[in-house]
Write a protein that holds these residues in place. Structure first.
Motif, PDB file in Angstrom:
ATOM      1  N   GLU A  34       0.843  -1.210   0.000  1.00  8.43           N
ATOM      2  CA  GLU A  34       0.000   0.000   0.000  1.00  8.43           C
ATOM      3  C   GLU A  34       0.875   1.255   0.000  1.00  8.43           C
ATOM      4  OE1 GLU A  34      -3.193   0.733  -0.127  1.00  8.43           O
ATOM      5  OE2 GLU A  34      -4.268  -1.120   0.290  1.00  8.43           O
ATOM      6  N   THR A  35       1.952   1.217   0.775  1.00  6.07           N
ATOM      7  CA  THR A  35       2.853   2.364   0.836  1.00  6.07           C
ATOM      8  C   THR A  35       3.519   2.584  -0.521  1.00  6.07           C
ATOM      9  OG1 THR A  35       3.252   1.887   3.156  1.00  6.07           O
ATOM     10  CG2 THR A  35       4.815   3.339   2.073  1.00  6.07           C
ATOM     11  N   ALA A  73       1.105   4.211  -2.770  1.00  4.57           N
ATOM     12  CA  ALA A  73       0.959   5.621  -2.394  1.00  4.57           C
ATOM     13  C   ALA A  73       2.117   6.436  -2.963  1.00  4.57           C
ATOM     14  CB  ALA A  73       0.893   5.760  -0.874  1.00  4.57           C
ATOM     15  N   ARG A 115       1.713   6.815  -6.763  1.00  8.52           N
ATOM     16  CA  ARG A 115       0.685   7.779  -7.174  1.00  8.52           C
ATOM     17  C   ARG A 115       1.181   9.218  -7.028  1.00  8.52           C
ATOM     18  NH1 ARG A 115      -2.972   4.142  -5.166  1.00  8.52           N
ATOM     19  NH2 ARG A 115      -2.870   4.948  -3.067  1.00  8.52           N
ATOM     20  N   VAL A 116       1.788   9.493  -5.866  1.00 11.16           N
ATOM     21  CA  VAL A 116       2.277  10.853  -5.611  1.00 11.16           C
ATOM     22  C   VAL A 116       3.359  11.212  -6.633  1.00 11.16           C
ATOM     23  CG1 VAL A 116       3.499  12.315  -3.953  1.00 11.16           C
ATOM     24  CG2 VAL A 116       1.676  10.777  -3.164  1.00 11.16           C
ATOM     25  N   GLN A 147       3.282  14.021  -9.735  1.00  6.15           N
ATOM     26  CA  GLN A 147       4.288  15.071  -9.705  1.00  6.15           C
ATOM     27  C   GLN A 147       5.067  15.091 -11.026  1.00  6.15           C
ATOM     28  OE1 GLN A 147       7.160  14.276  -6.666  1.00  6.15           O
ATOM     29  NE2 GLN A 147       8.357  16.087  -7.236  1.00  6.15           N
ATOM     30  N   THR A 191      10.639  10.459  -3.960  1.00  3.49           N
ATOM     31  CA  THR A 191       9.393  10.426  -3.185  1.00  3.49           C
ATOM     32  C   THR A 191       9.499   9.382  -2.069  1.00  3.49           C
ATOM     33  OG1 THR A 191       8.234  11.065  -5.193  1.00  3.49           O
ATOM     34  CG2 THR A 191       6.875  10.294  -3.381  1.00  3.49           C
ATOM     35  N   ARG A 238      11.503  10.869   0.601  1.00  6.56           N
ATOM     36  CA  ARG A 238      10.660  11.809   1.344  1.00  6.56           C
ATOM     37  C   ARG A 238       9.764  11.073   2.334  1.00  6.56           C
ATOM     38  NH1 ARG A 238       8.952  17.000  -0.368  1.00  6.56           N
ATOM     39  NH2 ARG A 238      10.198  17.785  -2.089  1.00  6.56           N
ATOM     40  N   LEU A 239       9.232   9.949   1.905  1.00  7.52           N
ATOM     41  CA  LEU A 239       8.377   9.161   2.794  1.00  7.52           C
ATOM     42  C   LEU A 239       9.173   8.696   4.012  1.00  7.52           C
ATOM     43  CD1 LEU A 239       5.667   7.584   3.358  1.00  7.52           C
ATOM     44  CD2 LEU A 239       6.886   5.616   2.408  1.00  7.52           C
ATOM     45  N   LEU A 278       9.569  11.624   6.269  1.00  8.87           N
ATOM     46  CA  LEU A 278       8.266  11.923   6.861  1.00  8.87           C
ATOM     47  C   LEU A 278       7.958  10.958   8.003  1.00  8.87           C
ATOM     48  CD1 LEU A 278       5.935  13.863   5.793  1.00  8.87           C
ATOM     49  CD2 LEU A 278       4.898  11.823   4.856  1.00  8.87           C
ATOM     50  N   LEU A 298       2.663  14.200   9.374  1.00  8.63           N
ATOM     51  CA  LEU A 298       2.241  12.869   9.798  1.00  8.63           C
ATOM     52  C   LEU A 298       1.562  12.900  11.171  1.00  8.63           C
ATOM     53  CD1 LEU A 298       2.346  10.295   8.131  1.00  8.63           C
ATOM     54  CD2 LEU A 298       4.261   9.531   9.511  1.00  8.63           C
ATOM     55  N   SER A 342       0.434  15.468  -0.086  1.00  9.70           N
ATOM     56  CA  SER A 342      -0.226  14.308  -0.712  1.00  9.70           C
ATOM     57  C   SER A 342       0.414  13.013  -0.261  1.00  9.70           C
ATOM     58  CB  SER A 342      -0.284  14.424  -2.244  1.00  9.70           C
ATOM     59  OG  SER A 342       0.971  14.627  -2.779  1.00  9.70           O
ATOM     60  N   LEU A 343       1.709  13.050  -0.003  1.00 10.19           N
ATOM     61  CA  LEU A 343       2.386  11.847   0.492  1.00 10.19           C
ATOM     62  C   LEU A 343       1.860  11.462   1.879  1.00 10.19           C
ATOM     63  CD1 LEU A 343       4.524   9.867  -0.434  1.00 10.19           C
ATOM     64  CD2 LEU A 343       6.273  11.378   0.494  1.00 10.19           C
ATOM     65  N   GLU A 378      -1.807  10.189   1.439  1.00 10.19           N
ATOM     66  CA  GLU A 378      -1.837   8.860   0.812  1.00 10.19           C
ATOM     67  C   GLU A 378      -1.335   7.798   1.790  1.00 10.19           C
ATOM     68  OE1 GLU A 378      -2.789   7.549  -2.033  1.00 10.19           O
ATOM     69  OE2 GLU A 378      -3.081   9.209  -3.411  1.00 10.19           O
ATOM     70  N   ALA A 405      -3.314   4.596   3.310  1.00 14.70           N
ATOM     71  CA  ALA A 405      -2.749   3.244   3.234  1.00 14.70           C
ATOM     72  C   ALA A 405      -2.780   2.586   4.617  1.00 14.70           C
ATOM     73  CB  ALA A 405      -1.320   3.306   2.693  1.00 14.70           C
ATOM     74  N   LEU A 447       4.575   1.150  10.131  1.00 13.97           N
ATOM     75  CA  LEU A 447       5.009   1.875   8.935  1.00 13.97           C
ATOM     76  C   LEU A 447       6.296   2.644   9.222  1.00 13.97           C
ATOM     77  CD1 LEU A 447       4.441   2.987   6.000  1.00 13.97           C
ATOM     78  CD2 LEU A 447       3.526   4.979   7.180  1.00 13.97           C
TER      79      LEU A 447
END
Lengths: 188, 188
Positions: free
Chosen positions: A148-149, A152, A155-156, A160, A177, A180-181, A184, B80, B144-145, B148, B152, B181
């Motif tokens: 799922e991640t 995600a 898609r992002v 972009q 991205t 970045r995740l 985050l 987050l 958006s990240l 999303e 998820a 996650l």
């Protein structure tokens, strides 16, 4: 099956995208697509079940590709490493022609049915990825979370990449991205 | 609008879910739902546009709730953190009755149209969350990240909660999934 027509599938895909863009998806008939591609409607139906499917051609290749990539990963690779490798492979298939990707996305965005179809295809790919991760012995929850991640992130990154003024490599945008995740998720 | 019928909306929701479970979604008519709820079909249409919408009642409340939660978060909260707070609030709305949630999910899973509708609703909620994050000054990509990723986490946690043998608090399952996650994303 009738005789094989060289390049027909590719010509049909191009003709369909052109017509959907020019006239709109609803206003385009299969006969129009076949005519522009220089084939018969019968040939169209040899390749595609309906006019929607022309836009989603390649989903099966993608699922196969995902499976292949996962199989080549070392057993020690983490769930997210596997997903990162899958995203690299997907970038190659999805990122080869940005103009086409943008045109396709514009057609899909303008039509509720197509948006729904796209979401269903994405969900099916995520489920397929979850399944191959599980086959590697990754636990249920971790497998679906990683898949799922990954979706995600895709898609992002894909949006972009499509929206950006400069034409960058989709693979690089996806990798950024994903980084970045990680940042985050690390921030407390 | 006719006269107000106390509890009609709630009775219609319950009657619909019962009938969809007993007979299947396609085999249930609006008239059947109204009859079981003890109201007229006219009353049904005062509350819902069609029989699909009975299953998705509450989406508007959810979007409103998301907005409220985000507005109460301190400006220093990370993207987050905000998403985590939103998920807590969503858990309260979505997690109050597990039997009902499972019955609803079984109905949706059995019908392609309903699955598509659910994916569209989820995508709309993710887009709404992205938008409220952007209004806080969070950059486009990060917003958006985060949204999303939150979606998820919710999907994975919600399925896990529904599938588990013991009936746990959805909020706890979501929090655990978010922690998973973070661990997944931190591993290199």
């Amino acid at each position: 099956m009738g005789r094989w027509e060289p390049g027909a599938r590719e010509r049909l895909r191009e003709a369909a995208l052109e017509l959907f863009t020019e006239r709109g998806f609803e206003q385009t008939m299969v006969a129009d697509i076949a005519q522009r591609a220089g084939v018969t409607a019968r040939t169209f139906f040899r390749y595609f079940a309906d006019k929607r499917e022309v836009l989603f051609d390649g989903s099966a290749d993608l699922a196969k590709q995902v499976q292949n990539v996962v199989e080549t990963m070392p057993p020690t690779a983490s769930a997210l490493d596997v997903v990162a490798a899958v995203l690299d492979a997907v970038a190659q298939l999805a990122g080869d022609d940005r103009d086409r990707a943008r045109a396709r996305q514009a057609v899909i965005t303008a039509n509720t049915d197509l948006r729904e179809r796209e979401l269903i295809k994405q969900a099916a790919l995520t489920a397929a990825l979850t399944e191959v991760l599980r086959q590697r012995g990754i636990g249920n929850i971790e497998a679906s979370l990683a898949a799922e991640t990954g979706s995600a992130v895709f898609r992002v990154a894909f949006n972009q990449w499509g929206d950006a003024t400069e034409n960058r490599d989709l693979r690089d945008v996806i990798r950024e991205t994903l980084t970045r995740l990680r940042i985050l998720a690390a921030a407390e």
